[in-house]
Design a protein around this motif. Structure first.
Motif, mmCIF file in Angstrom:
data_model
loop_
_atom_site.group_PDB
_atom_site.id
_atom_site.type_symbol
_atom_site.label_atom_id
_atom_site.label_comp_id
_atom_site.label_asym_id
_atom_site.label_seq_id
_atom_site.Cartn_x
_atom_site.Cartn_y
_atom_site.Cartn_z
ATOM 1 N N UNK A 179 -8.454 14.342 -19.363
ATOM 2 C CA UNK A 179 -9.083 14.711 -18.098
ATOM 3 C C UNK A 179 -8.085 15.268 -17.090
ATOM 4 N N UNK A 180 -6.813 14.939 -17.251
ATOM 5 C CA UNK A 180 -5.796 15.378 -16.298
ATOM 6 C C UNK A 180 -4.524 15.775 -17.024
ATOM 7 N N UNK A 181 -3.911 16.842 -16.568
ATOM 8 C CA UNK A 181 -2.610 17.253 -17.089
ATOM 9 C C UNK A 181 -1.469 16.768 -16.210
ATOM 10 N N UNK A 182 -1.794 16.251 -15.030
ATOM 11 C CA UNK A 182 -0.760 15.753 -14.128
ATOM 12 C C UNK A 182 -1.385 14.711 -13.202
ATOM 13 N N UNK A 183 -1.002 13.456 -13.397
ATOM 14 C CA UNK A 183 -1.568 12.357 -12.605
ATOM 15 C C UNK A 183 -0.468 11.650 -11.841
ATOM 16 N N UNK A 184 -0.648 11.567 -10.533
ATOM 17 C CA UNK A 184 0.308 10.882 -9.667
ATOM 18 C C UNK A 184 -0.257 9.516 -9.301
ATOM 19 N N UNK A 185 0.521 8.483 -9.554
ATOM 20 C CA UNK A 185 0.168 7.116 -9.170
ATOM 21 C C UNK A 185 1.135 6.643 -8.099
ATOM 22 N N UNK A 186 0.594 6.190 -6.987
ATOM 23 C CA UNK A 186 1.419 5.641 -5.913
ATOM 24 C C UNK A 186 0.888 4.251 -5.555
ATOM 25 N N UNK A 187 1.751 3.266 -5.577
ATOM 26 C CA UNK A 187 1.366 1.910 -5.199
ATOM 27 C C UNK A 187 2.070 1.496 -3.933
ATOM 28 N N UNK A 188 1.368 0.781 -3.073
ATOM 29 C CA UNK A 188 2.011 0.347 -1.833
ATOM 30 C C UNK A 188 1.235 -0.734 -1.106
ATOM 31 N N UNK A 189 1.929 -1.437 -0.224
ATOM 32 C CA UNK A 189 1.311 -2.453 0.621
ATOM 33 C C UNK A 189 2.152 -2.619 1.874
ATOM 34 N N UNK A 190 1.462 -2.839 2.994
ATOM 35 C CA UNK A 190 2.105 -3.153 4.272
ATOM 36 C C UNK A 190 1.671 -4.553 4.656
ATOM 37 N N UNK A 191 2.629 -5.510 4.727
ATOM 38 C CA UNK A 191 2.273 -6.914 4.873
ATOM 39 C C UNK A 191 3.033 -7.660 5.976
ATOM 40 N N UNK A 192 4.250 -7.236 6.295
ATOM 41 C CA UNK A 192 5.147 -8.072 7.096
ATOM 42 C C UNK A 192 4.748 -8.186 8.563
ATOM 43 N N UNK A 193 3.830 -7.335 9.026
ATOM 44 C CA UNK A 193 3.407 -7.435 10.412
ATOM 45 C C UNK A 193 2.448 -8.601 10.631
ATOM 46 N N UNK A 194 1.986 -9.213 9.528
ATOM 47 C CA UNK A 194 1.112 -10.383 9.615
ATOM 48 C C UNK A 194 1.935 -11.652 9.422
ATOM 49 N N UNK A 195 1.475 -12.754 9.979
ATOM 50 C CA UNK A 195 2.194 -14.012 9.804
ATOM 51 C C UNK A 195 2.100 -14.468 8.351
#
Length: 385
Positions: A102-118
């Motif tokens: 289905x794809x000849x080029x697939x970009x996967x990006x993983x991320x999370x923003x957490x430290x601003x919470x206690x």
């Protein structure tokens, strides 16, 4: 079915970041494209591994936003959420998109923003993945870890110090990882004397709350040969789940999701545990390194702690585990962790891990969601075109 290659990989610094989730994702995505020498308009599918951007910062629609920020429009986009194994699930989804044609080029990006919470707020967000019958009684993942660690130590006559040595080893590895959150060594006394969190586990048995992102670019092997003389293939991959209610498991020290997912990955790759040269395991708690080590077939049940005691999992041991520093030292931004595990393996197989480099042709990454509720295991091989 297409053979799938990884032609680009990136990881941002992990820790407390001023950037928000969109910025973190764009940072890793752009770096990954540059690593591969591929333009954003060549991306057919764009996946974002993320557990809780809505809960942590009120931001949804992040895959669409990332396609805009990277100028990857009109790529198909989707968010992959599988709690703390979102990164591994993202690798599975990205692999499927390429392997299916289905794809000849697939970009996967993983991320999370957490430290601003206690810490309490972040722990509560993560605990929401547990079954309601457990959550209402105040059970959190650290609770499960403490109970399981006690059961493991008593059942297999393992010394408490063996868990501390996991933390010592992974912190030592993290010193040489420029992206790690904690780049400092700790000694065994420091680990064993740190504050109790969930007896018998103490502060240094747990990974930190983290901001960060990582990315991979996948394509068919036939396309990879146009971009690189050396690349990494996804030789085998498998995913599985275990009971959602942890206390329903016959043996809490066995993670059936790890067993089943790795069996599928080994079968696909036509490899065995003996063929693996380096592995990244999901050490959200030190006890998880023992459980995965055994359930992946690297040791008999109840024998995993001996590998740490004997130095077999050290960087210069027979099977280096968590050369990156693991979640323990590197950090654990939920949606990014599984992708960052694969990044480390890619770096090792490409011979680009610097001071962390070991001799490796085959690497494995095991990404665990919850307390083994869902798992993805992937096996990678280095290839010279």
């Amino acid at each position: 079915m297409e053979d799938v290659a990884i032609v680009g990989a990136s990881m941002t610094p992990f820790g407390q970041r001023d950037a928000w989730i969109r910025e973190l994702l764009a940072e890793a995505g752009q770096a990954c494209l540059e690593d591969a020498g591929v333009s954003a308009d060549a991306v057919d599918h764009l996946y974002v591994s993320n557990m809780a951007s809505g809960e942590f910062e009120g931001q949804t629609g992040v895959p669409n936003a990332l396609a805009h920020d990277l100028q990857a429009v009109p790529a198909y986009t989707a968010r992959i959420d599988q709690t703390s194994s979102s990164g591994g699930a993202g690798i599975y989804a990205a692999w499927q998109s390429v392997a299916s044609g289905a794809s000849d080029m697939t970009l996967l990006v993983g991320g999370e923003k957490m430290t601003h919470r206690t810490t309490a707020e972040a722990t509560d967000v993560i605990a929401s993945l547990t079954h309601p019958c457990e959550y209402k009684h105040g059970l959190t993942l650290p609770s499960f870890a403490g109970l399981t660690a006690r059961l493991y130590l008593e059942t297999y006559d393992a010394p408490r110090e063996s868990l501390g040595k996991v933390a010592v080893k992974n912190h030592r590895n993290g010193v040489d990882n420029p992206h790690a959150q904690f780049r400092k060594e700790v000694d065994l006394d420091t680990v064993l004397d740190s504050p109790i969190v969930a007896d018998p586990l103490r502060l240094y048995d747990f990974c930190p709350i983290t901001d960060g992102s990582a990315a991979l670019l996948l394509c068919p092997v036939s396309v990879a040969e146009e971009y690189a003389d050396e690349y990494v293939t996804v030789a085998g991959i498998g995913g599985a789940t275990d009971t959602h209610v942890v206390h329903e498991r016959a043996d809490p020290t066995t993670m059936r999701g790890v067993v089943e997912s790795s069996d599928r990955a080994y079968e696909m790759a036509d490899l065995s545990p003996d063929d693996v040269d380096v592995a990244e395991l999901h050490d959200m708690f030190t006890i998880l390194e023992f459980l995965q080590f055994e359930d992946l077939g690297f040791a008999e049940k109840g024998e995993g702690w001996k590998a740490v005691e004997e130095g077999r999992t050290d960087r210069d041991g027979e099977l280096p585990i968590n050369t990156s520093g693991g979640l323990k030292s590197k950090g654990h931004p939920l949606g990014a962790s599984g992708v960052a595990q694969a990044y480390e393996i890619v770096q090792q197989l490409r011979g680009e891990a610097g001071k962390r480099q070991v001799d490796a042709d085959v690497g494995l990454a095991c990404n665990v969601g919850g307390f083994g509720n869902c798992v993805t295991t992937a096996i990678f091989e280095g290839v010279d075109a």
